[in-house]
Design a protein around this motif. Structure first.
Motif, short mmCIF file in Angstrom:
data_model
loop_
_atom_site.label_atom_id
_atom_site.label_comp_id
_atom_site.label_asym_id
_atom_site.label_seq_id
_atom_site.Cartn_x
_atom_site.Cartn_y
_atom_site.Cartn_z
N ILE A 1 6.76 10.09 9.37
CA ILE A 1 7.07 8.69 9.06
C ILE A 1 8.09 8.30 8.10
N GLU A 2 9.00 7.42 8.38
CA GLU A 2 10.09 7.33 7.36
C GLU A 2 9.94 5.74 7.02
N LEU A 3 9.70 5.51 5.82
CA LEU A 3 9.35 4.17 5.17
C LEU A 3 10.83 3.56 5.17
N LEU A 4 10.63 2.21 5.57
CA LEU A 4 12.01 1.33 5.70
C LEU A 4 11.75 0.13 4.76
N GLY A 5 10.67 -0.12 4.39
CA GLY A 5 10.52 -1.52 3.59
C GLY A 5 9.38 -2.17 4.35
N GLY A 6 9.39 -3.65 4.26
CA GLY A 6 8.30 -4.36 4.56
C GLY A 6 7.48 -4.68 3.21
N LEU B 1 3.25 -1.12 10.36
CA LEU B 1 1.74 -0.76 10.35
C LEU B 1 1.06 -1.68 10.22
N GLU B 2 -0.26 -2.09 10.84
CA GLU B 2 -1.00 -3.17 10.48
C GLU B 2 -2.32 -2.72 10.52
N ASP B 3 -3.22 -3.64 9.77
CA ASP B 3 -4.72 -3.25 9.58
C ASP B 3 -4.88 -2.02 9.18
N ALA C 1 3.74 -4.19 1.30
CA ALA C 1 2.87 -3.31 0.77
C ALA C 1 1.70 -3.25 2.04
N ALA C 2 1.48 -4.38 2.47
CA ALA C 2 0.17 -4.34 3.67
C ALA C 2 0.57 -4.15 4.79
N LYS C 3 1.84 -4.30 5.00
CA LYS C 3 2.42 -3.98 6.51
C LYS C 3 3.95 -3.53 6.45
N PRO C 4 3.78 -2.09 6.10
CA PRO C 4 4.98 -1.01 5.76
C PRO C 4 5.91 -1.24 7.23
N GLN C 5 7.18 -1.23 7.13
CA GLN C 5 7.99 -1.03 8.25
C GLN C 5 8.23 0.55 8.19
N ILE C 6 8.34 0.99 9.33
CA ILE C 6 8.81 2.58 9.47
C ILE C 6 9.53 2.76 10.81
N TYR C 7 9.79 4.07 10.72
CA TYR C 7 10.54 4.84 11.86
C TYR C 7 9.40 5.84 12.24
N MET D 1 0.82 -1.21 0.01
CA MET D 1 0.11 -0.05 0.07
C MET D 1 0.88 1.22 -0.06
N ASP D 2 0.75 2.11 -0.76
CA ASP D 2 1.42 3.32 -1.11
C ASP D 2 0.75 4.55 0.07
N LEU D 3 1.44 4.67 1.04
CA LEU D 3 0.90 5.54 2.00
C LEU D 3 0.77 7.14 1.47
N ALA D 4 1.88 7.10 0.59
CA ALA D 4 1.74 8.73 0.21
C ALA D 4 0.47 9.01 -0.67
N ALA D 5 0.09 7.84 -1.43
CA ALA D 5 -0.92 7.89 -2.53
C ALA D 5 -2.36 7.79 -1.87
N ILE D 6 -2.39 7.15 -0.61
CA ILE D 6 -3.69 7.18 0.08
C ILE D 6 -4.14 8.15 1.02
N GLY D 7 -2.95 8.86 1.36
CA GLY D 7 -3.16 10.15 2.39
C GLY D 7 -3.32 9.72 3.78
#
Length: 165
Positions: A104-109, A159-161, A111-117, A1-7
């Protein structure tokens, strides 16, 4: 899931840290003298409920996404803003003035469960501080809990759910 695209979106946070892994929960208010509303990492949610947070998109700057964050968890802290106490702990505030946004800094993971700082508006990464907390309304029952903070070690979150707002 593209967090920037969904807002804006709603999600739960899972800590992936060594010695501090589990779901992020909101502590309960146990007495009139206890403020409650602190964010902790809790694999059994003893004395708290798993936090559901609303991430209200503000802007994208470089590789960071900026948000205001509020609590979506049913209960007394619903709608409260995520802020930082004078001692550096993350809590939910209804009446206090919370002015800083979150990054939020995207680290990978996946699309459904991105890992972040997760970072405060100054760029400091969120970590944890271990403290004892009473989790009983009647008899004192002290447990060690990992309180989210900007004062000590750094945590990676998942990030989950995720649900678009």
């Amino acid at each position: 899931m593209d967090l920037a695209a969904i807002g804006s979106f709603k999600a739960r946070l899972r800590s992936l840290g060594a010695g501090c892994s589990g779901m992020v929960a909101v502590t309960r208010k146990l007495s009139e003298f206890d403020s409650g509303g602190w964010l902790v990492v809790d694999d059994v949610c003893d004395g708290g409920v798993v936090a559901e947070l609303n991430f209200h998109f503000l802007e994208s700057r470089g590789n960071r996404l900026h948000y205001n964050i509020t609590n979506a968890t049913p209960g007394p802290y619903r709608g409260a803003k995520l802020g930082i106490s004078r001692n550096g702990f993350l809590g939910l505030y209804h009446n206090a003035s919370v002015t800083g946004f979150w990054k939020i800094e995207l680290l990978g993971g996946s699309a459904a469960k991105p890992q972040i700082y997760l970072r405060n508006h100054e760029g400091t990464r969120v970590g944890f501080t271990v403290r004892q907390e009473n989790i009983s309304r009647s008899t004192p029952v002290l447990v060690e809990r990992s309180f989210l903070s900007v004062t000590e070690s750094v945590l990676r979150f998942c990030l989950e759910d995720i649900v678009e707002l």
